[in-house]
Design a protein around this motif. Structure first.
Motif, PDB file in Angstrom:
ATOM      1  N   LYS A 186     -93.367  75.505  16.507  1.00 51.80           N
ATOM      2  CA  LYS A 186     -91.779  75.596  15.740  1.00 51.80           C
ATOM      3  C   LYS A 186     -91.078  75.459  17.162  1.00 51.80           C
ATOM      4  CE  LYS A 186     -93.893  79.349  12.900  1.00 51.80           C
ATOM      5  NZ  LYS A 186     -93.802  80.709  13.046  1.00 51.80           N
TER       6      LYS A 186
ATOM      7  N   PRO B 241     -87.468  78.170  20.986  1.00 47.10           N
ATOM      8  CA  PRO B 241     -86.613  79.350  19.978  1.00 47.10           C
ATOM      9  C   PRO B 241     -86.432  80.575  20.346  1.00 47.10           C
ATOM     10  CG  PRO B 241     -87.565  77.273  18.919  1.00 47.10           C
ATOM     11  CD  PRO B 241     -88.410  77.764  19.842  1.00 47.10           C
TER      12      PRO B 241
ATOM     13  N   TYR C  33     -86.851  83.212  17.466  1.00 49.29           N
ATOM     14  CA  TYR C  33     -86.509  83.822  16.231  1.00 49.29           C
ATOM     15  C   TYR C  33     -86.266  84.787  16.178  1.00 49.29           C
ATOM     16  CZ  TYR C  33     -87.973  79.013  15.585  1.00 49.29           C
ATOM     17  OH  TYR C  33     -88.426  77.486  15.128  1.00 49.29           O
ATOM     18  N   HIS C  34     -85.428  85.517  14.806  1.00 53.31           N
ATOM     19  CA  HIS C  34     -84.947  86.538  13.979  1.00 53.31           C
ATOM     20  C   HIS C  34     -86.275  86.661  13.116  1.00 53.31           C
ATOM     21  CE1 HIS C  34     -81.569  87.329  16.893  1.00 53.31           C
ATOM     22  NE2 HIS C  34     -81.488  85.937  17.169  1.00 53.31           N
TER      23      HIS C  34
ATOM     24  N   GLY D 280     -85.687  84.579  10.398  1.00 60.18           N
ATOM     25  CA  GLY D 280     -86.341  83.009  10.304  1.00 60.18           C
ATOM     26  C   GLY D 280     -85.917  82.490  11.494  1.00 60.18           C
ATOM     27  N   LYS D 281     -84.147  82.638  11.857  1.00 56.98           N
ATOM     28  CA  LYS D 281     -82.565  82.249  11.984  1.00 56.98           C
ATOM     29  C   LYS D 281     -83.581  82.158  13.734  1.00 56.98           C
ATOM     30  CE  LYS D 281     -79.470  83.043   8.889  1.00 56.98           C
ATOM     31  NZ  LYS D 281     -78.556  84.175   8.801  1.00 56.98           N
ATOM     32  N   ILE D 282     -82.423  81.351  14.140  1.00 59.75           N
ATOM     33  CA  ILE D 282     -83.124  81.396  15.394  1.00 59.75           C
ATOM     34  C   ILE D 282     -81.470  81.493  16.310  1.00 59.75           C
ATOM     35  CG2 ILE D 282     -83.101  79.357  18.102  1.00 59.75           C
ATOM     36  CD1 ILE D 282     -84.242  77.540  15.914  1.00 59.75           C
TER      37      ILE D 282
ATOM     38  N   ASN E 207     -88.670  87.305  21.809  1.00 58.15           N
ATOM     39  CA  ASN E 207     -89.483  88.079  21.019  1.00 58.15           C
ATOM     40  C   ASN E 207     -88.912  89.300  20.768  1.00 58.15           C
ATOM     41  OD1 ASN E 207     -92.136  87.749  19.304  1.00 58.15           O
ATOM     42  ND2 ASN E 207     -92.989  88.989  20.760  1.00 58.15           N
TER      43      ASN E 207
END
Length: 191
Positions: free
Chosen positions: A18, A34, A36-37, A40-42, A68
């Motif tokens: 990823k 990245p 991530y949330h 799925g958004k960065i 994280n």
């Protein structure tokens, strides 16, 4: 080159698959990690140099997120490390993206049961001293290294993971005996 770097650090494929690689611009020739949330958004990212650049890490300007954070179990002790890569090798880990953290990041941490693992270097020792003086739990590298007869080159959790030939992340219960919030105890190993 990026894949070789990730494999050499034993970053699991389900994580590094990823990541991205910057092919031009300010972040050229860097692995892009990245943040991530859950949706799925960065929200943010940190970039690690692949070419021996003196500036190993660049974090997105305006960085206001812990790595994280969305995936932490906030009912358990949270292991707070300097870098995202190191935080991948402990359960329930997060990262501040450097030895210092902003007021915004500190606010995110203040209601959690945090255990801090600074890097095993001079900047990390300085930060650990500050944290333990303010009543925070810090990891005593020297105590761990003495009890496990480790070489001096081990500077962080990823080095330790590789040296000990681990297959699973460290758990809090494994590392718990090496945390203290008592400055006198920390100072015994900080000489």
């Amino acid at each position: 080159k990026a894949k070789e770097y990730c494999i050499a650090r034993h970053i699991p494929e389900q994580i590094y698959s990823k990541f991205f690689v910057a092919e031009y611009g300010k972040y050229y020739n860097r692995v892009v990690i990245p943040f991530y949330h859950k949706d799925g958004k960065i929200g943010c990212f940190q970039c690690r140099a692949l070419d021996g650049n003196k500036i190993k890490y660049l974090t997105r300007i305006g960085h206001t997120e812990l790595y994280n954070y969305d995936f932490l179990d906030k009912t358990k002790p949270v292991l707070v490390l300097e870098g995202p890569i190191n935080s991948m090798f402990v359960e329930n880990g997060t990262a501040t993206c450097g030895v210092s953290s902003s007021e915004i990041l500190n606010k995110q941490l203040e209601n959690l049961d945090c255990r801090y693992i600074s890097d095993n270097d001079e900047a990390g020792f300085t930060k650990a001293r500050e944290l333990v003086k303010s009543g925070k739990y810090v990891f005593i590298w020297k105590k761990y290294k003495i009890e496990h007869n480790l070489p001096n080159y081990i500077d962080d959790i990823n080095d330790l993971y590789l040296y000990e030939h681990r297959a699973k992340p460290y758990t809090y219960s494994e590392l718990a005996p090496y945390f203290t919030k008592n400055f006198d105890e920390y100072h015994l190993f900080d000489l």
